[in-house]
Write an enzyme that holds these catalytic residues in place. Structure first.
Site, PDB file in Angstrom:
ATOM      1  N   TYR A   1      -3.117  -4.084   7.353  1.00  0.00           N
ATOM      2  CA  TYR A   1      -2.379  -3.458   8.416  1.00  0.00           C
ATOM      3  C   TYR A   1      -2.603  -1.963   8.851  1.00  0.00           C
ATOM      4  O   TYR A   1      -3.136  -1.318   8.027  1.00  0.00           O
ATOM      5  CB  TYR A   1      -0.894  -3.667   8.212  1.00  0.00           C
ATOM      6  CG  TYR A   1       0.041  -2.687   7.695  1.00  0.00           C
ATOM      7  CD1 TYR A   1       0.193  -1.712   8.237  1.00  0.00           C
ATOM      8  CD2 TYR A   1       0.572  -3.092   6.433  1.00  0.00           C
ATOM      9  CE1 TYR A   1       1.274  -0.786   7.475  1.00  0.00           C
ATOM     10  CE2 TYR A   1       1.500  -2.460   5.808  1.00  0.00           C
ATOM     11  CZ  TYR A   1       1.697  -1.160   6.287  1.00  0.00           C
ATOM     12  OH  TYR A   1       2.694  -0.308   5.662  1.00  0.00           O
TER      13      TYR A   1
ATOM     14  N   ARG B   1      10.987 -11.583   8.504  1.00  0.00           N
ATOM     15  CA  ARG B   1       9.928 -10.899   9.423  1.00  0.00           C
ATOM     16  C   ARG B   1       9.750 -12.223  10.211  1.00  0.00           C
ATOM     17  O   ARG B   1       8.874 -13.289   9.943  1.00  0.00           O
ATOM     18  CB  ARG B   1       8.630 -10.702   8.690  1.00  0.00           C
ATOM     19  CG  ARG B   1       8.826  -9.498   7.538  1.00  0.00           C
ATOM     20  CD  ARG B   1       9.213  -8.096   8.281  1.00  0.00           C
ATOM     21  NE  ARG B   1       9.193  -7.176   7.279  1.00  0.00           N
ATOM     22  CZ  ARG B   1      10.245  -6.723   6.939  1.00  0.00           C
ATOM     23  NH1 ARG B   1      11.563  -7.209   6.978  1.00  0.00           N
ATOM     24  NH2 ARG B   1      10.298  -5.788   5.907  1.00  0.00           N
TER      25      ARG B   1
ATOM     26  N   LYS C   1      22.641  -3.984   2.194  1.00  0.00           N
ATOM     27  CA  LYS C   1      22.289  -2.443   2.646  1.00  0.00           C
ATOM     28  C   LYS C   1      22.936  -2.493   4.059  1.00  0.00           C
ATOM     29  O   LYS C   1      22.214  -3.089   5.148  1.00  0.00           O
ATOM     30  CB  LYS C   1      20.865  -2.381   2.693  1.00  0.00           C
ATOM     31  CG  LYS C   1      20.329  -2.312   1.376  1.00  0.00           C
ATOM     32  CD  LYS C   1      18.882  -2.187   1.079  1.00  0.00           C
ATOM     33  CE  LYS C   1      18.180  -3.815   1.173  1.00  0.00           C
ATOM     34  NZ  LYS C   1      16.702  -3.792   1.151  1.00  0.00           N
TER      35      LYS C   1
ATOM     36  N   TYR D   1      -2.914  -7.463  10.109  1.00  0.00           N
ATOM     37  CA  TYR D   1      -3.823  -8.540  10.380  1.00  0.00           C
ATOM     38  C   TYR D   1      -3.914  -9.308   8.812  1.00  0.00           C
ATOM     39  O   TYR D   1      -4.694  -9.060   7.996  1.00  0.00           O
ATOM     40  CB  TYR D   1      -5.314  -7.887  10.437  1.00  0.00           C
ATOM     41  CG  TYR D   1      -5.174  -7.008  11.605  1.00  0.00           C
ATOM     42  CD1 TYR D   1      -5.549  -7.295  12.848  1.00  0.00           C
ATOM     43  CD2 TYR D   1      -4.583  -5.653  11.587  1.00  0.00           C
ATOM     44  CE1 TYR D   1      -5.630  -6.691  14.117  1.00  0.00           C
ATOM     45  CE2 TYR D   1      -4.559  -4.836  12.875  1.00  0.00           C
ATOM     46  CZ  TYR D   1      -5.246  -5.327  13.965  1.00  0.00           C
ATOM     47  OH  TYR D   1      -5.099  -4.705  15.126  1.00  0.00           O
ATOM     48  N   ARG D   2      -3.217 -10.551   8.764  1.00  0.00           N
ATOM     49  CA  ARG D   2      -2.938 -11.293   7.636  1.00  0.00           C
ATOM     50  C   ARG D   2      -2.962 -12.645   7.583  1.00  0.00           C
ATOM     51  O   ARG D   2      -2.928 -13.201   6.716  1.00  0.00           O
ATOM     52  CB  ARG D   2      -1.537 -10.745   7.007  1.00  0.00           C
ATOM     53  CG  ARG D   2      -0.295 -11.291   7.776  1.00  0.00           C
ATOM     54  CD  ARG D   2       0.933 -10.591   7.791  1.00  0.00           C
ATOM     55  NE  ARG D   2       1.493 -10.195   6.427  1.00  0.00           N
ATOM     56  CZ  ARG D   2       2.376  -9.494   5.979  1.00  0.00           C
ATOM     57  NH1 ARG D   2       3.249  -9.337   7.050  1.00  0.00           N
ATOM     58  NH2 ARG D   2       2.679  -9.158   4.696  1.00  0.00           N
TER      59      ARG D   2
ATOM     60  N   ASN E   1       4.934  -2.701  -3.881  1.00  0.00           N
ATOM     61  CA  ASN E   1       5.403  -1.317  -3.631  1.00  0.00           C
ATOM     62  C   ASN E   1       6.721  -1.380  -4.781  1.00  0.00           C
ATOM     63  O   ASN E   1       6.825  -0.532  -5.635  1.00  0.00           O
ATOM     64  CB  ASN E   1       6.329  -1.140  -2.351  1.00  0.00           C
ATOM     65  CG  ASN E   1       5.312  -0.892  -1.388  1.00  0.00           C
ATOM     66  OD1 ASN E   1       4.213  -0.486  -1.533  1.00  0.00           O
ATOM     67  ND2 ASN E   1       5.774  -1.261  -0.124  1.00  0.00           N
TER      68      ASN E   1
ATOM     69  N   GLY F   1      13.218   0.404   1.537  1.00  0.00           N
ATOM     70  CA  GLY F   1      13.649  -0.797   1.106  1.00  0.00           C
ATOM     71  C   GLY F   1      13.253  -1.192  -0.316  1.00  0.00           C
ATOM     72  O   GLY F   1      13.995  -1.560  -1.201  1.00  0.00           O
ATOM     73  N   ASP F   2      11.826  -1.241  -0.386  1.00  0.00           N
ATOM     74  CA  ASP F   2      11.313  -1.610  -1.521  1.00  0.00           C
ATOM     75  C   ASP F   2      11.654  -0.578  -2.666  1.00  0.00           C
ATOM     76  O   ASP F   2      11.755  -1.213  -3.743  1.00  0.00           O
ATOM     77  CB  ASP F   2       9.656  -1.654  -1.494  1.00  0.00           C
ATOM     78  CG  ASP F   2       9.270  -2.502  -0.413  1.00  0.00           C
ATOM     79  OD1 ASP F   2       9.912  -3.611  -0.239  1.00  0.00           O
ATOM     80  OD2 ASP F   2       8.375  -2.202   0.453  1.00  0.00           O
TER      81      ASP F   2
ATOM     82  N   GLY G   1       2.876  -3.482   0.923  1.00  0.00           N
ATOM     83  CA  GLY G   1       3.293  -4.795   0.395  1.00  0.00           C
ATOM     84  C   GLY G   1       4.420  -4.852  -0.254  1.00  0.00           C
ATOM     85  O   GLY G   1       4.373  -3.707  -1.283  1.00  0.00           O
TER      86      GLY G   1
END
Length: 359
Positions: free
Chosen positions: A109, A197, A254, A133-134, A57, A285-286, A53
């Site tokens: 996930y 996303r 980035k 699966y969210r 993170n 990225g996090d 998440g």
């Protein structure tokens, strides 16, 4: 291996701290992660459990860099939810504002990993794919009521961070993030990572660009992946993105794998990424965002903030799992303080980190 010690300044590698320590709050969905054994997913009899998440993170990176961090979210009244909150609490993250939802499950996930066997359903060796699966998760019910419940925590913080993933979870979550962008600052910063996303915007994809642009314009610190910015805003060029979005004081673009361009007011700095051998891309990225934000809260100049981002991303890329396990803050600072020539010669590894601190 390149010797990054040449050109290193003589410095005190004790991480600078303020009193009290900086405080940050991250807001978003956490997920239980089930990591399959390499090979076709249908052949994996065992799964390793971990946590993921974006905002969760970032919180774990911040606590490793001497920032007091809290996480606001919703999890199900289930074992995965209890695992997530315990996982974060064990890493020093304040989870007191996490709501337990009795009606909705914790998001999950599955990470599918390739073995290169050549089977039709296998991935290439070292490749991975995420299956989420969210839908209907507890975090999809995040709303402005969760902000009201955490008002005292938000009032005391120096920085609030969220991402476009949270924004996309539901209409109520969008209202929450729009409220965050409009928060009275009173000395605090609001940070946003685009994290586009498309699958999460299903059913309202036509709203995505407008909503995300409002978030970029409304926040003080903004992270844009060049590929994601191109998909949403039609350009991946850092200078064009800055011209389009002059509002954030701090804008970080980035540029895929090659470099990162940072803007702080009228200042512009581009810092090349470190050479390294990639183990796992998830979470980099996090980790970058967490490193940059920690360095910002600790008062570092722009170039060093970008280097801290690169270093934390490198730790994620050369490790396993979504959560970056970082070297000590002082070790990272020793590398962030290298002169430009020495920085360009560093090939990141745990050995190089140790060498630069010991030398």
């Amino acid at each position: 291996m390149a010797d990054g010690r040449k050109g290193r300044r003589e410095i005190d590698v004790t991480w600078p701290t303020t009193s009290p320590r900086p405080r940050a709050v991250t807001i978003g969905e956490g997920l239980a992660v089930l990591v399959a054994r390499p090979g076709p997913l249908e052949d994996s009899e065992n799964f390793q459990r971990t946590a993921g998440g974006a905002e969760a993170n970032v919180a774990t990176v911040l606590t490793q860099l001497d920032v007091d961090a809290a996480w606001i979210s919703r999890v199900g009244d289930d074992g995965f939810g209890r695992y997530l909150t315990g996982h974060l609490a064990a890493r020093g993250v304040d989870v007191s504002a996490v709501v337990i939802d009795p009606a909705r499950p914790t998001a999950v996930y599955v990470k599918e990993r390739g073995s290169g066997s050549g089977k039709a359903t296998d991935l290439a060796d070292g490749a991975s794919r995420m299956l989420y699966y969210r839908t209907g998760s507890a975090a999809s019910a995040l709303s402005t009521a969760d902000l009201a419940a955490a008002a005292e925590l938000l009032e005391r913080t120096d920085l609030v961070h969220f991402t476009g993933i949270t924004t996309a979870l539901s209409e109520s979550a969008t209202r929450l993030t729009e409220t965050l962008a409009a928060l009275p600052r009173r000395g605090k910063l609001v940070s946003f990572d685009l994290n586009y996303r498309p699958a999460l915007w299903a059913g309202r994809i036509e709203q995505a660009a407008e909503v995300l642009a409002r978030h970029v314009r409304g926040c003080d610190v903004v992270f844009l992946g060049a590929d994601e910015a191109d998909a949403v805003f039609g350009t991946d060029d850092a200078d064009r993105l800055r011209a389009r979005f002059p509002e954030p004081e701090h804008l970080v673009v980035k540029n895929n794998e090659h470099s990162v361009t940072g803007f702080s007011g009228t200042e512009r700095v581009e810092v090349p990424a470190l050479e390294l051998e990639i183990t796992e891309r998830i979470g980099a990225g996090d980790a970058f965002a967490g490193g940059y934000l920690a360095a910002l809260l600790h008062g570092h100049p722009l170039e060093q903030r970008l280097r801290f981002g690169h270093l934390c991303a490198a730790a994620a890329l050369t490790g396993t799992g979504d959560v970056a396990e970082l070297p000590s803050p002082g070790a990272l600072e020793a590398l962030a303080m290298l002169d430009e020539s020495a920085w360009g010669r560093v090939r990141y590894s745990r050995d190089v980190v140790a060498e630069n601190v010991a030398s």
